[in-house]
Design a protein around this motif. Sequence first.
Motif, PDB file in Angstrom:
ATOM      1  N   ALA A  57       7.405   5.689 -19.083  1.00 34.52           N
ATOM      2  CA  ALA A  57       8.215   4.475 -18.896  1.00 34.52           C
ATOM      3  C   ALA A  57       8.563   4.218 -17.425  1.00 34.52           C
ATOM      4  O   ALA A  57       8.393   3.081 -16.947  1.00 34.52           O
ATOM      5  CB  ALA A  57       9.463   4.538 -19.758  1.00 34.52           C
ATOM      6  N   PRO A  58       9.059   5.206 -16.671  1.00 28.85           N
ATOM      7  CA  PRO A  58       9.368   4.938 -15.254  1.00 28.85           C
ATOM      8  C   PRO A  58       8.123   4.590 -14.431  1.00 28.85           C
ATOM      9  O   PRO A  58       8.183   3.783 -13.503  1.00 28.85           O
ATOM     10  CB  PRO A  58       9.994   6.231 -14.741  1.00 28.85           C
ATOM     11  N   ILE A  59       6.978   5.183 -14.792  1.00 26.48           N
ATOM     12  CA  ILE A  59       5.738   4.897 -14.065  1.00 26.48           C
ATOM     13  C   ILE A  59       5.319   3.449 -14.309  1.00 26.48           C
ATOM     14  O   ILE A  59       4.941   2.731 -13.374  1.00 26.48           O
ATOM     15  CB  ILE A  59       4.629   5.869 -14.492  1.00 26.48           C
ATOM     16  N   LEU A  60       5.384   3.007 -15.558  1.00 28.49           N
ATOM     17  CA  LEU A  60       5.043   1.622 -15.876  1.00 28.49           C
ATOM     18  C   LEU A  60       5.986   0.652 -15.180  1.00 28.49           C
ATOM     19  O   LEU A  60       5.557  -0.393 -14.679  1.00 28.49           O
ATOM     20  CB  LEU A  60       5.081   1.403 -17.395  1.00 28.49           C
ATOM     21  N   GLU A  61       7.241   0.983 -15.131  1.00 26.29           N
ATOM     22  CA  GLU A  61       8.227   0.127 -14.444  1.00 26.29           C
ATOM     23  C   GLU A  61       7.935   0.057 -12.944  1.00 26.29           C
ATOM     24  O   GLU A  61       7.982  -1.014 -12.337  1.00 26.29           O
ATOM     25  CB  GLU A  61       9.640   0.671 -14.686  1.00 26.29           C
ATOM     26  N   GLY A  62       7.582   1.203 -12.355  1.00 23.41           N
ATOM     27  CA  GLY A  62       7.249   1.235 -10.926  1.00 23.41           C
ATOM     28  C   GLY A  62       5.995   0.421 -10.617  1.00 23.41           C
ATOM     29  O   GLY A  62       5.955  -0.326  -9.634  1.00 23.41           O
ATOM     30  N   LEU A  63       4.973   0.544 -11.473  1.00 22.74           N
ATOM     31  CA  LEU A  63       3.751  -0.223 -11.273  1.00 22.74           C
ATOM     32  C   LEU A  63       4.012  -1.726 -11.419  1.00 22.74           C
ATOM     33  O   LEU A  63       3.442  -2.542 -10.686  1.00 22.74           O
ATOM     34  CB  LEU A  63       2.667   0.226 -12.252  1.00 22.74           C
ATOM     35  N   LEU A 115       0.835  -1.201   0.000  1.00 24.95           N
ATOM     36  CA  LEU A 115       0.000   0.000   0.000  1.00 24.95           C
ATOM     37  C   LEU A 115       0.872   1.254   0.000  1.00 24.95           C
ATOM     38  O   LEU A 115       0.586   2.227  -0.719  1.00 24.95           O
ATOM     39  CB  LEU A 115      -0.925  -0.020   1.216  1.00 24.95           C
ATOM     40  N   ASP A 116       1.946   1.245   0.788  1.00 22.79           N
ATOM     41  CA  ASP A 116       2.880   2.377   0.801  1.00 22.79           C
ATOM     42  C   ASP A 116       3.492   2.586  -0.584  1.00 22.79           C
ATOM     43  O   ASP A 116       3.658   3.731  -1.042  1.00 22.79           O
ATOM     44  CB  ASP A 116       3.986   2.145   1.832  1.00 22.79           C
ATOM     45  N   ASP A 117       3.830   1.491  -1.270  1.00 19.98           N
ATOM     46  CA  ASP A 117       4.398   1.598  -2.616  1.00 19.98           C
ATOM     47  C   ASP A 117       3.394   2.217  -3.585  1.00 19.98           C
ATOM     48  O   ASP A 117       3.754   3.027  -4.445  1.00 19.98           O
ATOM     49  CB  ASP A 117       4.841   0.231  -3.135  1.00 19.98           C
ATOM     50  N   PHE A 118       2.120   1.835  -3.465  1.00 20.97           N
ATOM     51  CA  PHE A 118       1.094   2.435  -4.325  1.00 20.97           C
ATOM     52  C   PHE A 118       0.946   3.929  -4.037  1.00 20.97           C
ATOM     53  O   PHE A 118       0.760   4.730  -4.957  1.00 20.97           O
ATOM     54  CB  PHE A 118      -0.251   1.724  -4.154  1.00 20.97           C
ATOM     55  N   ASP A 119       1.030   4.320  -2.770  1.00 23.57           N
ATOM     56  CA  ASP A 119       0.958   5.747  -2.434  1.00 23.57           C
ATOM     57  C   ASP A 119       2.114   6.510  -3.064  1.00 23.57           C
ATOM     58  O   ASP A 119       1.927   7.602  -3.625  1.00 23.57           O
ATOM     59  CB  ASP A 119       0.972   5.936  -0.913  1.00 23.57           C
ATOM     60  N   ARG A 120       3.316   5.952  -2.993  1.00 24.47           N
ATOM     61  CA  ARG A 120       4.485   6.599  -3.618  1.00 24.47           C
ATOM     62  C   ARG A 120       4.322   6.664  -5.137  1.00 24.47           C
ATOM     63  O   ARG A 120       4.711   7.650  -5.774  1.00 24.47           O
ATOM     64  CB  ARG A 120       5.762   5.857  -3.239  1.00 24.47           C
ATOM     65  N   ALA A 121       3.755   5.607  -5.731  1.00 21.84           N
ATOM     66  CA  ALA A 121       3.548   5.600  -7.188  1.00 21.84           C
ATOM     67  C   ALA A 121       2.550   6.684  -7.591  1.00 21.84           C
ATOM     68  O   ALA A 121       2.735   7.357  -8.615  1.00 21.84           O
ATOM     69  CB  ALA A 121       3.061   4.234  -7.639  1.00 21.84           C
TER      70      ALA A 121
END
Length: 193
Positions: free
Chosen positions: A115-121, A98-104
């Motif tokens: 591209a970086p957003i897709l990689e993060g997701l 959940l914390d990772d989704f908040d950062r994303a």
Amino acid sequence: MFSKKKKNDIEDPIMENTADEQVTNVQAEESADAASTAEVQPELSVEEKLQQEVAALNDKYLRLFAEFDNYKRRTQKERVELLQTAGKDVIVSMLPVLDDFDRANKAMQGATDVAPILEGLALVHHKLKTTLGQKGLKEMETLHTPFDTDLHEAITNIPAPNEELKGKVMDELEKGYTLNDKVIRFAKVVVGS
């Protein structure tokens, strides 16, 4: 040379016998008193003995019943507490995801490059799958497997392009999952006919 004995110091066998008889008489009277005391408390009849036994057994039964009732209440309370906190460890393990989704979400607000957003997701998705897999969750493999009503829910049938795919899963609309080898969600599939 001979000493004179006093009259009281003279041993008289008749006097000794009288003292022994007195002791014997006292003992006989005491045993007679004990016997009369026993006669005063009459023995309980068979019916009274059975009534006492029934009362004792009834008391034992009531105590056992109360103890069992307390046990039932205690285990029911423990079960309710367990159900309320059963998902706690899963929820706690999901908090980092959940914390990772908040950062994303924060990163997407000011991002210009996709591209970086897709990689993060993709990384967050992988972390989520790994975390759930550690808790016993597994995806079902359904494509091109024989249709099984214990694992699949058929949404529709379509004509199979060849004979090999008849009765097999052609497409998966929603993935199915097992938790510790028990189906928790059936896969929604399209079956070839």
